[in-house]
Design a protein around this motif. Structure first.
Motif, PDB file in Angstrom:
ATOM      1  N   TRP A   1       0.826  -1.204   0.000  1.00 53.63           N
ATOM      2  CA  TRP A   1       0.000   0.000   0.000  1.00 53.63           C
ATOM      3  C   TRP A   1       0.857   1.249   0.000  1.00 53.63           C
ATOM      4  O   TRP A   1       1.905   1.299   0.633  1.00 53.63           O
ATOM      5  N   ARG A   2       0.385   2.286  -0.686  1.00 48.78           N
ATOM      6  CA  ARG A   2       1.006   3.603  -0.599  1.00 48.78           C
ATOM      7  C   ARG A   2       0.631   4.236   0.735  1.00 48.78           C
ATOM      8  O   ARG A   2      -0.414   3.924   1.316  1.00 48.78           O
ATOM      9  N   PRO A   3       1.474   5.124   1.266  1.00 50.85           N
ATOM     10  CA  PRO A   3       1.185   5.735   2.575  1.00 50.85           C
ATOM     11  C   PRO A   3      -0.186   6.410   2.614  1.00 50.85           C
ATOM     12  O   PRO A   3      -0.527   7.210   1.754  1.00 50.85           O
ATOM     13  N   GLY A   4      -0.967   6.044   3.611  1.00 43.61           N
ATOM     14  CA  GLY A   4      -2.276   6.640   3.817  1.00 43.61           C
ATOM     15  C   GLY A   4      -3.389   6.082   2.966  1.00 43.61           C
ATOM     16  O   GLY A   4      -4.579   6.374   3.213  1.00 43.61           O
ATOM     17  N   ALA A   5      -3.064   5.258   1.967  1.00 42.08           N
ATOM     18  CA  ALA A   5      -4.082   4.797   1.016  1.00 42.08           C
ATOM     19  C   ALA A   5      -5.093   3.858   1.661  1.00 42.08           C
ATOM     20  O   ALA A   5      -6.311   4.020   1.477  1.00 42.08           O
ATOM     21  N   LEU A   6      -4.621   2.896   2.425  1.00 42.99           N
ATOM     22  CA  LEU A   6      -5.539   1.940   3.052  1.00 42.99           C
ATOM     23  C   LEU A   6      -6.436   2.641   4.062  1.00 42.99           C
ATOM     24  O   LEU A   6      -7.638   2.358   4.138  1.00 42.99           O
ATOM     25  N   GLY A   7      -5.880   3.586   4.818  1.00 45.53           N
ATOM     26  CA  GLY A   7      -6.685   4.305   5.790  1.00 45.53           C
ATOM     27  C   GLY A   7      -7.793   5.117   5.138  1.00 45.53           C
ATOM     28  O   GLY A   7      -8.940   5.125   5.620  1.00 45.53           O
ATOM     29  N   LEU A   8      -7.488   5.781   4.029  1.00 48.30           N
ATOM     30  CA  LEU A   8      -8.501   6.567   3.336  1.00 48.30           C
ATOM     31  C   LEU A   8      -9.565   5.671   2.721  1.00 48.30           C
ATOM     32  O   LEU A   8     -10.773   5.944   2.827  1.00 48.30           O
ATOM     33  N   LEU A   9      -9.138   4.593   2.077  1.00 49.45           N
ATOM     34  CA  LEU A   9     -10.100   3.662   1.481  1.00 49.45           C
ATOM     35  C   LEU A   9     -11.019   3.080   2.556  1.00 49.45           C
ATOM     36  O   LEU A   9     -12.241   2.975   2.355  1.00 49.45           O
ATOM     37  N   SER A  10     -10.463   2.755   3.700  1.00 44.72           N
ATOM     38  CA  SER A  10     -11.265   2.213   4.811  1.00 44.72           C
ATOM     39  C   SER A  10     -12.269   3.243   5.304  1.00 44.72           C
ATOM     40  O   SER A  10     -13.424   2.902   5.620  1.00 44.72           O
ATOM     41  N   ALA A  11     -11.861   4.516   5.359  1.00 45.95           N
ATOM     42  CA  ALA A  11     -12.766   5.581   5.802  1.00 45.95           C
ATOM     43  C   ALA A  11     -13.911   5.771   4.816  1.00 45.95           C
ATOM     44  O   ALA A  11     -15.067   5.991   5.206  1.00 45.95           O
ATOM     45  N   VAL A  12     -13.596   5.688   3.524  1.00 48.80           N
ATOM     46  CA  VAL A  12     -14.631   5.807   2.494  1.00 48.80           C
ATOM     47  C   VAL A  12     -15.671   4.703   2.656  1.00 48.80           C
ATOM     48  O   VAL A  12     -16.883   4.945   2.611  1.00 48.80           O
ATOM     49  N   ARG A  13     -15.213   3.481   2.862  1.00 51.33           N
ATOM     50  CA  ARG A  13     -16.133   2.356   2.998  1.00 51.33           C
ATOM     51  C   ARG A  13     -16.924   2.429   4.294  1.00 51.33           C
ATOM     52  O   ARG A  13     -18.122   2.131   4.331  1.00 51.33           O
ATOM     53  N   ALA A  14     -16.262   2.849   5.377  1.00 48.52           N
ATOM     54  CA  ALA A  14     -16.951   2.949   6.663  1.00 48.52           C
ATOM     55  C   ALA A  14     -18.067   3.980   6.617  1.00 48.52           C
ATOM     56  O   ALA A  14     -19.093   3.843   7.300  1.00 48.52           O
ATOM     57  N   ALA A  15     -17.899   5.022   5.800  1.00 51.05           N
ATOM     58  CA  ALA A  15     -18.909   6.069   5.668  1.00 51.05           C
ATOM     59  C   ALA A  15     -20.025   5.681   4.703  1.00 51.05           C
ATOM     60  O   ALA A  15     -20.995   6.432   4.544  1.00 51.05           O
ATOM     61  N   GLY A  16     -19.898   4.526   4.064  1.00 53.50           N
ATOM     62  CA  GLY A  16     -20.911   4.101   3.112  1.00 53.50           C
ATOM     63  C   GLY A  16     -20.881   4.878   1.814  1.00 53.50           C
ATOM     64  O   GLY A  16     -21.873   4.922   1.076  1.00 53.50           O
TER      65      GLY A  16
END
Length: 227
Positions: free
Chosen positions: A93-108
């Motif tokens: 993963w690129r830095p911060g990418a997994l965290g942002l993708l996870s936030a997008v999914r968590a927000a629906g």
């Protein structure tokens, strides 16, 4: 949970160099193929390939080696087979990418993967990225006109059923930025292998670390995300 701004309808992610550090793997395979053909790939040619589809990249490689006579098919097949090996063992993963993708999914919030990479390799990459993380996947061999044409991003928004003007695209390459801007999306550029020139409508950051949905929503309002 980070609250999304009302105007943000979807996030459209590029793959290579944006979500995963795969450009270095492409570099390995492309230079190996050049050596297989008895030459070496120039840095200028390699830079020109970043963000391009496989057909364009092979044309660049053949021209760089002075071997324009070579058919594209065998070169594409060689690269696809080698990249499948590298994708299975070397994707990070690129830095911060997994965290942002996870936030997008968590927000629906709807998410799309919009890549110049062909579907067979995308399927390998999804073993790392997670198929469940994307409502739509647009691969490079599934459009008539790949990046830098706007078709890939317009198609992604259409498949998601959202207006492209309410989408934020996240890109690392010049071809990808050109595609997303021409489609009408707000664009966050996070360069990896190749610097991105400032252009109107492009918001530049050095990393996705710390990027959240509020920041992405601000892009739709014209608030500069640079820091």
């Amino acid at each position: 949970m980070t609250q999304t701004r009302p105007g943000l309808a979807a996030v459209l992610f590029d793959m290579d160099g944006t979500l995963v550090d795969s450009e270095r793997l492409w570099d390995v395979a492309l230079r190996e193929l050049a050596a297989e053909y008895g030459g070496s790939l120039s840095d200028a040619a390699r830079v020109a390939m970043v963000g391009s589809d496989a057909t364009t990249s092979m044309r660049i490689l053949h021209a760089d080696l002075g071997q324009q006579w070579r058919p594209l098919g065998p070169s594409q097949e060689w690269i696809a087979a080698r990249m499948a090996q590298l994708f299975r063992t070397g994707l990070v993963w690129r830095p911060g990418a997994l965290g942002l993708l996870s936030a997008v999914r968590a927000a629906g919030l709807p998410a799309a993967l919009v890549t110049s990479t062909a579907r067979p390799l995308v399927e390998v990459a999804l073993e790392t990225l997670g198929r469940e993380n994307f409502d739509v996947v647009v691969a490079g061999d599934e459009v008539r006109s790949p990046k830098p044409d706007p078709e890939p991003y317009r198609l992604a928004a259409s498949l998601l059923g959202v207006p492209i003007e309410r989408c934020v695209a996240i890109e690392d390459s010049r071809a990808g930025v050109t595609s997303a801007l021409a489609a009408g999306a707000a664009v966050l550029g996070v360069p990896s292998e190749v610097p991105l020139d400032p252009v109107e409508g492009l918001h530049l950051l050095e990393t996705l670390t710390g990027v959240d949905l509020t920041l992405l929503g601000n892009l739709l309002s014209g608030v500069d995300a640079a820091r």
